[in-house]
Design an enzyme around this catalytic site. Structure first.
Site, PDB file in Angstrom:
ATOM      1  CD  GLU A 102      -1.075  -2.582   2.250  1.00  0.00           C
ATOM      2  OE1 GLU A 102      -0.498  -2.982   1.694  1.00  0.00           O
ATOM      3  OE2 GLU A 102      -2.423  -3.435   2.379  1.00  0.00           O
ATOM      4  CB  CYS A 114      -0.708   0.164   5.069  1.00  0.00           C
ATOM      5  SG  CYS A 114       0.439  -0.477   4.713  1.00  0.00           S
TER       6      CYS A 114
HETATM    7  N1  THU Z   1       2.507  -6.362   4.234  1.00  0.00           N
HETATM    8  C1  THU Z   1       2.035  -5.505   2.941  1.00  0.00           C
HETATM    9  O1  THU Z   1       2.736  -5.113   2.048  1.00  0.00           O
HETATM   10  N2  THU Z   1       0.608  -5.221   3.169  1.00  0.00           N
HETATM   11  C2  THU Z   1      -0.024  -5.338   4.348  1.00  0.00           C
HETATM   12  O2  THU Z   1      -0.919  -4.656   4.145  1.00  0.00           O
HETATM   13  C3  THU Z   1       0.275  -6.212   5.437  1.00  0.00           C
HETATM   14  C4  THU Z   1       1.546  -7.362   5.118  1.00  0.00           C
HETATM   15  C5  THU Z   1       3.675  -6.795   3.847  1.00  0.00           C
HETATM   16  C6  THU Z   1       4.768  -6.803   4.281  1.00  0.00           C
HETATM   17  C7  THU Z   1       5.964  -7.764   3.834  1.00  0.00           C
HETATM   18  O3  THU Z   1       6.467  -7.364   3.369  1.00  0.00           O
HETATM   19  C8  THU Z   1       4.567  -9.209   4.383  1.00  0.00           C
HETATM   20  O4  THU Z   1       3.838  -8.268   3.693  1.00  0.00           O
HETATM   21  C9  THU Z   1       4.698  -9.752   5.386  1.00  0.00           C
HETATM   22  O5  THU Z   1       4.714  -9.025   7.123  1.00  0.00           O
END
Ligand code: THU
Length: 303
Positions: free
Chosen positions: A227, A260
């Site tokens: 995000e 986020c």
């Molecule tokens: N992650 C996201 O990209 N968006 C979210 O809302 C939750 C978590 C990613 C961060 C990290 O690279 C992976 O998911 C595991 O936490």
């Protein structure tokens, strides 16, 4: 190619037959019905659409500020001999934002174009367009539009600032493309540590779609969520608002993390749709307000 200016006004038409007879009774000439298909592209600057109309086609590039009052717009027109080929080329390089298909009865009244529009998915509308000659201070055009507005009973509560494309987008026309963009980004995620691929796609205030993935780092806290990456892409492209959000991961139900939700709320509001997706498509849709009630904002206190 040439520059032109218009004074325009648009309103919902509750009674198209009455509007037509009022216009004819006041001396407007009936120029017949046009069949128009407008394809909008994701232009990096301004707006770009291709209009296919009864045997001809033109590319129209324009800038317009949305405002409910009669507004001024400037634009350029380019004749297009092969619209299907140009649509395919622009779709491949810029992407299609939305299509608007309508039947337009054109009338002319003292130099003002009257459009009685029947728009797929949106119903009936009346539009006034006074084309200004070079050097005009626009006062005559504003006066003509005001006079015609009274004749056709275009009341304040029926007047809208949004274009048809924005109205169609607001009703969900781009959602599937948004989900597809989230999937492409998810597949490209850089996740050597968690192996958890996330894609996020955002629709901005111009209808453009921006997508990005999570980007991890060997210094774990420096990793970035999908995000946050997508917000950076939107801002760098000149976007300032988020009108629709899709987040995708191959897990039971991906939800944006707390941080986020706050990041998204900087650019969106409580009613902004959020689609929580798996690789096959949308699993649940909700609003940002559902995910982040009592959102913190510097300017306004929560209710
Ligand atoms: N992650 C996201 O990209 N968006 C979210 O809302 C939750 C978590 C990613 C961060 C990290 O690279 C992976 O998911 C595991 O936490």
């Amino acid at each position: 190619m040439h520059d032109r200016r218009n004074v325009e006004l648009k309103a919902r038409d509750r009674d198209p037959a009455a509007t037509l007879s009022a216009a004819l009774a006041h001396g407007a000439s009936d120029e017949g019905v046009l069949h128009q298909r407008d394809v909008y592209f994701a232009a990096p600057e301004g707006r770009l659409k291709l209009r296919v109309q009864d045997g001809g086609a033109q590319l129209i590039s324009y800038a317009r500020a949305d405002a409910a009052s009669a507004r001024l717009s400037s634009y350029r027109l380019v004749d297009v001999p092969d619209p299907d080929a140009l649509i395919a080329a622009l779709d491949a390089s810029l992407g299609i934002v939305v299509e608007v298909v309508k039947r337009r009865r054109l009338l002319l009244w003292q130099g003002v174009r009257i459009h009685l529009d029947d728009v797929d998915g949106l119903g009936s509308w009346v539009e006034l367009e006074a084309v200004a000659p070079a050097g005009s201070d626009l006062s005559a055009e504003h006066a003509e539009v005001a006079a015609l507005r009274a004749i056709l009973h275009m009341d304040d509560d029926q007047v809208v600032a949004e274009g048809y494309a924005a109205m169609i987008l607001a009703s969900g026309a781009a959602t599937q493309r948004l989900v597809d963009r989230a999937r492409t980004a998810m597949d490209r995620a850089y996740v050597p540590y968690s192996h958890f691929h996330v894609g996020a796609a955002l629709r901005d205030e111009q209808g453009r779609l921006h997508a990005a993935a999570n980007v991890e780092n060997g210094a774990y806290p420096q990793s970035q969520c999908a995000e946050a990456s997508a917000i950076g892409v939107l801002v760098a492209a000149g976007g300032r608002r988020i009108h629709e959000i899709a987040v995708m991961a191959d897990t039971e139900l991906i939800v944006p993390c707390g941080g986020c939700r706050q990041r998204l709320s900087e650019f969106a509001d409580g009613s902004t749709p959020v689609h929580l997706c798996g690789p096959e498509g949308i699993r649940r849709s909700m609003t940002l307000g559902d995910l982040l009630p009592y959102a913190f904002a510097l300017k306004s206190a929560p209710e």
